[in-house]
Design an enzyme around this catalytic site. Structure first.
Site, PDB file in Angstrom:
ATOM      1  N   HIS A 143      -2.948  -3.171   3.459  1.00 32.82           N
ATOM      2  CA  HIS A 143      -3.887  -3.543   2.618  1.00 32.82           C
ATOM      3  C   HIS A 143      -5.309  -3.038   2.808  1.00 32.82           C
ATOM      4  O   HIS A 143      -6.207  -2.493   2.003  1.00 32.82           O
ATOM      5  CB  HIS A 143      -4.008  -5.320   2.614  1.00 32.82           C
ATOM      6  CG  HIS A 143      -4.955  -5.957   1.527  1.00 32.82           C
ATOM      7  ND1 HIS A 143      -4.672  -6.557   0.520  1.00 32.82           N
ATOM      8  CD2 HIS A 143      -6.263  -5.963   1.705  1.00 32.82           C
ATOM      9  CE1 HIS A 143      -5.777  -6.968  -0.201  1.00 32.82           C
ATOM     10  NE2 HIS A 143      -6.575  -6.441   0.517  1.00 32.82           N
ATOM     11  N   GLU A 144      -5.844  -3.256   4.088  1.00 26.51           N
ATOM     12  CA  GLU A 144      -7.082  -2.597   4.398  1.00 26.51           C
ATOM     13  C   GLU A 144      -7.252  -1.035   4.349  1.00 26.51           C
ATOM     14  O   GLU A 144      -8.247  -0.601   3.958  1.00 26.51           O
ATOM     15  CB  GLU A 144      -7.536  -3.296   5.805  1.00 26.51           C
ATOM     16  CG  GLU A 144      -7.463  -4.567   6.024  1.00 26.51           C
ATOM     17  CD  GLU A 144      -8.498  -5.442   4.944  1.00 26.51           C
ATOM     18  OE1 GLU A 144      -9.365  -4.770   4.531  1.00 26.51           O
ATOM     19  OE2 GLU A 144      -7.839  -6.632   4.437  1.00 26.51           O
TER      20      GLU A 144
END
Length: 195
Positions: free
Chosen positions: A150-151
């Site tokens: 996600h990051e």
């Protein structure tokens, strides 16, 4: 220092971030501020573009999530022996992804109040530098790998919204437009397109 988190609609969230060198100005202060900003917003990860920096840098804390789960949730979301990480990722590059995938609801500090079902790879191998610019190549799985992906996506200009089914995305569209204009009241500092 707690920094405002950029909301959906801000241009930097869609930009491909560039790598940095060890002499990047005030890097330790920036990373410290990212952790403080993330925890203040009750997040589990934060990427530099979310605070307006178009650089390949993000932080992830899956340890807090692991510790908040009961044993059944831990077994479902983490591999045996994995109790989560608290790690800074500089100049990261995902080298490989498992064929096994799994779907879970995800949210984002730049998109408060909304979430969606996202399918991601169960395991990844990632090359990065830690805060001391020591080269690391590590494999992660389960919830930790999900948070990292996600990051990492943030540093590639990708949001979790891009993985949603078209109908779900369509249903969110009016809320996203309101969010971009600042018609939300998050419980942490944010910066909107209009600011």
């Amino acid at each position: 220092m707690i920094l405002p988190i950029l909301a959906y609609g801000c241009n930097v969230l869609r930009q491909h971030c560039h790598n940095i060198e060890p002499d990047f100005p005030n890097l330790d202060d920036l990373i410290s501020s990212m952790w403080e900003t993330m925890y203040n917003a009750n997040g589990c990860g934060l990427a530099a573009p979310q605070i307006g920096q178009c650089i390949n840098l993000f932080v992830v804390d899956s340890k807090s999530t692991y510790e908040s789960y009961d044993p059944a949730e831990q077994a479902q979301n983490f591999e045996a022996g994995d109790t989560g990480i608290v790690e800074t990722f500089v100049n990261a590059r995902i080298m490989s992804r498992s064929e096994r995938v799994w779907a879970q609801e995800e949210g984002c500090l730049s998109i408060p109040g909304l979430d969606g079902l996202v399918t991601r790879n169960w395991a990844i191998t990632i090359e990065y530098q830690d805060q001391s610019f020591e080269k690391q190549i590590k494999s992660f799985a389960g919830k930790t790998a999900r948070m990292i992906q996600h990051e990492y996506d943030h540093t590639q200009g990708i949001l979790y919204l891009d993985y949603l089914k078209p109908l779900k995305r369509q249903l969110m569209e009016s809320k996203l437009k309101k969010l971009a204009k600042g018609y939300v009241k998050p419980n942490y500092p944010m910066k909107f397109v209009k600011d």
